[in-house]
Design an enzyme around this catalytic site. Structure first.
Site, PDB file in Angstrom:
ATOM      1  N   ARG A 185       0.875  -1.177   0.000  1.00 29.17           N
ATOM      2  CA  ARG A 185       0.000   0.000   0.000  1.00 29.17           C
ATOM      3  C   ARG A 185       0.905   1.217   0.000  1.00 29.17           C
ATOM      4  O   ARG A 185       1.696   1.415   0.929  1.00 29.17           O
ATOM      5  CB  ARG A 185      -0.915   0.015   1.233  1.00 29.17           C
ATOM      6  CG  ARG A 185      -1.578   1.369   1.439  1.00 29.17           C
ATOM      7  CD  ARG A 185      -2.709   1.355   2.426  1.00 29.17           C
ATOM      8  NE  ARG A 185      -3.859   0.667   1.879  1.00 29.17           N
ATOM      9  CZ  ARG A 185      -5.093   0.741   2.395  1.00 29.17           C
ATOM     10  NH1 ARG A 185      -5.312   1.493   3.466  1.00 29.17           N
ATOM     11  NH2 ARG A 185      -6.090   0.101   1.848  1.00 29.17           N
TER      12      ARG A 185
ATOM     13  N   HIS B 268      -7.291   0.556  -6.463  1.00 25.78           N
ATOM     14  CA  HIS B 268      -7.492  -0.287  -5.274  1.00 25.78           C
ATOM     15  C   HIS B 268      -8.221  -1.569  -5.707  1.00 25.78           C
ATOM     16  O   HIS B 268      -9.377  -1.785  -5.350  1.00 25.78           O
ATOM     17  CB  HIS B 268      -8.296   0.499  -4.230  1.00 25.78           C
ATOM     18  CG  HIS B 268      -8.254  -0.073  -2.851  1.00 25.78           C
ATOM     19  ND1 HIS B 268      -7.501  -1.180  -2.506  1.00 25.78           N
ATOM     20  CD2 HIS B 268      -8.885   0.308  -1.705  1.00 25.78           C
ATOM     21  CE1 HIS B 268      -7.666  -1.428  -1.216  1.00 25.78           C
ATOM     22  NE2 HIS B 268      -8.504  -0.563  -0.712  1.00 25.78           N
TER      23      HIS B 268
ATOM     24  N   GLN C 225     -10.051  -4.050  -3.169  1.00 27.18           N
ATOM     25  CA  GLN C 225     -11.347  -3.554  -2.711  1.00 27.18           C
ATOM     26  C   GLN C 225     -12.418  -3.869  -3.748  1.00 27.18           C
ATOM     27  O   GLN C 225     -13.528  -4.293  -3.407  1.00 27.18           O
ATOM     28  CB  GLN C 225     -11.262  -2.036  -2.462  1.00 27.18           C
ATOM     29  CG  GLN C 225     -12.583  -1.420  -2.032  1.00 27.18           C
ATOM     30  CD  GLN C 225     -13.023  -1.881  -0.658  1.00 27.18           C
ATOM     31  OE1 GLN C 225     -12.261  -1.823   0.296  1.00 27.18           O
ATOM     32  NE2 GLN C 225     -14.250  -2.348  -0.540  1.00 27.18           N
TER      33      GLN C 225
ATOM     34  N   ASP D 158     -17.086   7.412  -2.017  1.00 29.13           N
ATOM     35  CA  ASP D 158     -15.843   7.317  -1.241  1.00 29.13           C
ATOM     36  C   ASP D 158     -15.579   8.701  -0.650  1.00 29.13           C
ATOM     37  O   ASP D 158     -16.219   9.689  -1.034  1.00 29.13           O
ATOM     38  CB  ASP D 158     -14.700   6.859  -2.181  1.00 29.13           C
ATOM     39  CG  ASP D 158     -13.374   6.600  -1.458  1.00 29.13           C
ATOM     40  OD1 ASP D 158     -13.375   6.483  -0.212  1.00 29.13           O
ATOM     41  OD2 ASP D 158     -12.334   6.514  -2.153  1.00 29.13           O
TER      42      ASP D 158
ATOM     43  N   CYS E 235     -16.206   1.788   0.331  1.00 29.74           N
ATOM     44  CA  CYS E 235     -15.022   1.001   0.707  1.00 29.74           C
ATOM     45  C   CYS E 235     -14.690   1.153   2.184  1.00 29.74           C
ATOM     46  O   CYS E 235     -14.057   0.281   2.760  1.00 29.74           O
ATOM     47  CB  CYS E 235     -13.835   1.428  -0.153  1.00 29.74           C
ATOM     48  SG  CYS E 235     -13.482   3.191  -0.100  1.00 29.74           S
TER      49      CYS E 235
ATOM     50  N   ARG F  59     -13.558  -8.463   1.812  1.00 29.47           N
ATOM     51  CA  ARG F  59     -12.116  -8.242   1.614  1.00 29.47           C
ATOM     52  C   ARG F  59     -11.349  -9.499   1.994  1.00 29.47           C
ATOM     53  O   ARG F  59     -10.422  -9.920   1.317  1.00 29.47           O
ATOM     54  CB  ARG F  59     -11.620  -7.057   2.461  1.00 29.47           C
ATOM     55  CG  ARG F  59     -12.176  -5.691   2.080  1.00 29.47           C
ATOM     56  CD  ARG F  59     -11.701  -5.225   0.720  1.00 29.47           C
ATOM     57  NE  ARG F  59     -10.246  -5.188   0.628  1.00 29.47           N
ATOM     58  CZ  ARG F  59      -9.484  -4.202   1.093  1.00 29.47           C
ATOM     59  NH1 ARG F  59     -10.023  -3.128   1.617  1.00 29.47           N
ATOM     60  NH2 ARG F  59      -8.165  -4.247   0.980  1.00 29.47           N
TER      61      ARG F  59
HETATM   62  N1  NVA Z   1      -9.822   6.785  -1.716  1.00 31.02           N
HETATM   63  C1  NVA Z   1      -9.482   6.369  -0.355  1.00 31.02           C
HETATM   64  C2  NVA Z   1      -9.730   4.912  -0.182  1.00 31.02           C
HETATM   65  C3  NVA Z   1      -9.448   4.367   1.178  1.00 31.02           C
HETATM   66  C4  NVA Z   1      -9.668   2.890   1.299  1.00 31.02           C
HETATM   67  C5  NVA Z   1      -8.040   6.716  -0.075  1.00 31.02           C
HETATM   68  O1  NVA Z   1      -7.202   6.529  -0.956  1.00 31.02           O
HETATM   69  O2  NVA Z   1      -7.755   7.209   1.018  1.00 31.02           O
HETATM   70  N1   CP Z   2     -11.192   0.014   2.371  1.00 31.91           N
HETATM   71  C1   CP Z   2      -9.922  -0.052   2.823  1.00 31.91           C
HETATM   72  O1   CP Z   2      -8.980  -0.342   2.092  1.00 31.91           O
HETATM   73  O2   CP Z   2      -9.805   0.200   4.166  1.00 31.91           O
HETATM   74  P1   CP Z   2      -8.465   0.397   4.977  1.00 31.91           P
HETATM   75  O3   CP Z   2      -7.858   1.703   4.556  1.00 31.91           O
HETATM   76  O4   CP Z   2      -8.910   0.409   6.419  1.00 31.91           O
HETATM   77  O5   CP Z   2      -7.526  -0.742   4.693  1.00 31.91           O
END
Ligand code: NVA
Ligand code: CP
Length: 310
Positions: free
Chosen positions: A107, A134, A137, A229, A269, A297
């Site tokens: 990540r 992502h 997800q 989101d 998500c 997930r």
């Molecule tokens: N768009 C959000 C998704 C989090 C799971 C982010 O990148 O923070």
């Molecule tokens: N939806 C998702 O990826 O959540 P986290 O940021 O908690 O891993």
């Protein structure tokens, strides 16, 4: 047969429609097994490294628990605690970790970190969120829609809000599965043009319709699934105030979802901000499947790991 072993998962476009459907069906089967108490441990003795440059609740816990349930072991590697955070290159990190591990999950902010890791690692690399996408997800999201609504082909998915990593992976994954995908975003926050172009090419093959629009009501019209989101993703926190103004007409609320099918699903998500991108009434209402989604997930990623790493 499908040849999935040893592959990376950088984006769902790495896979064919049939391969994604295989992973979704396996995820549903592994969910059934887990609930029935049937052991499934194809990864005994195997290890997954999990590199995190950003916060996480769902991704960290679901990968770690999933790896344990598959008989293997997961290591949490915070970027700042490994030498990567002090300037060791991704190439060297990939070379070293490949000698210990059977898979690497990352990540990160820059998507090129994922592609570079995938290039230099000898083991499967899984994108667990970058600024561009992502896909893990979206596998869970597609599983959730399939469980509640049946076959994905021809279903309409509407995404309202920031044209971000979630919008990108939903668009690509959705059209790959023959869904119609509409995205409504405010000016200046549209999805990446290259991703949209790629999605249009895929849609020509799969027969999907794509609508990139300004008006949230138009996007949501007759939708089977409505998705939103956060307005400020990780890394954009300092833009929160500006974005609250830009996105004020993009809240998914009781008024907006009147335009969707009566039995629409609400997806997010998570983490969510009630009163910003979604009203409490919608996210906590009867059409919301946010906890099924979060649970999936685990099952979707178990399907991915069992398939790529066994
Ligand atoms: N768009 C959000 C998704 C989090 C799971 C982010 O990148 O923070
Ligand atoms: N939806 C998702 O990826 O959540 P986290 O940021 O908690 O891993």
């Amino acid at each position: 047969g499908l040849a999935l072993k040893g592959r990376d998962l950088v984006e769902l476009t790495d896979y064919t429609t049939e391969e994604i459907q295989y992973l979704l069906d396996l995820a549903i089967e592994l969910k059934r097994k887990q609930k029935a108490g049937e052991a499934f441990r194809p990864l005994e003795g195997k290890t997954l490294g999990m590199i995190f440059e950003k916060s996480s609740t769902r991704t960290r816990v679901s990968f770690e628990v999933g790896m344990f349930q598959l008989g293997g072991h997961a290591l949490f590697l915070s970027k700042n605690d490994i030498q990567l955070g002090r300037g060791e290159t991704i190439a060297d990190t990939a070379g070293v970790l490949s000698r210990y591990l059977d898979g690497i999950m990352i990540r990160t902010f820059g998507h090129e970190n994922v592609t570079e890791l995938a290039k230099y690692a000898d083991v499967p690399v899984i994108n667990a969120l970058s600024d561009l996408g992502h896909p893990c997800q979206v596998l869970a999201d597609l599983q959730t829609i399939q469980e509640h609504k049946g076959a994905l082909r021809g279903k309409k998915l509407a995404y309202v809000g920031d044209g971000n990593n979630m919008a990108h992976s939903l668009l690509l994954g959705g059209v790959k599965m023959g869904m119609d995908v509409s995205i409504a975003s405010p000016e200046g926050y549209e999805s990446d043009a290259g991703i949209v172009r790629q999605a249009r090419e895929i849609a020509e093959q799969t027969g999907s319709k794509i609508a990139i629009v300004r008006d949230a009501r138009e996007a949501v019209e007759n939708a089977d699934a409505v998705y939103t989101d956060v307005w400020a993703s990780m890394g954009f926190e300092e833009e929160q105030k500006v974005r609250e103004l830009a996105f004020k007409d993009y809240q998914v609320n009781e008024e907006l979802v009147k335009h969707a099918k009566a039995d629409y699903l609400f997806l997010h998500c998570l983490p969510a901000h009630r009163g910003e991108e979604v009203s409490a009434g919608v996210i906590d209402g009867k059409n919301s499947v946010i906890f099924d989604e979060a649970e999936n997930r685990l099952h979707a990623q178990k399907a991915v790991m069992a398939t790529l790493m066994a």
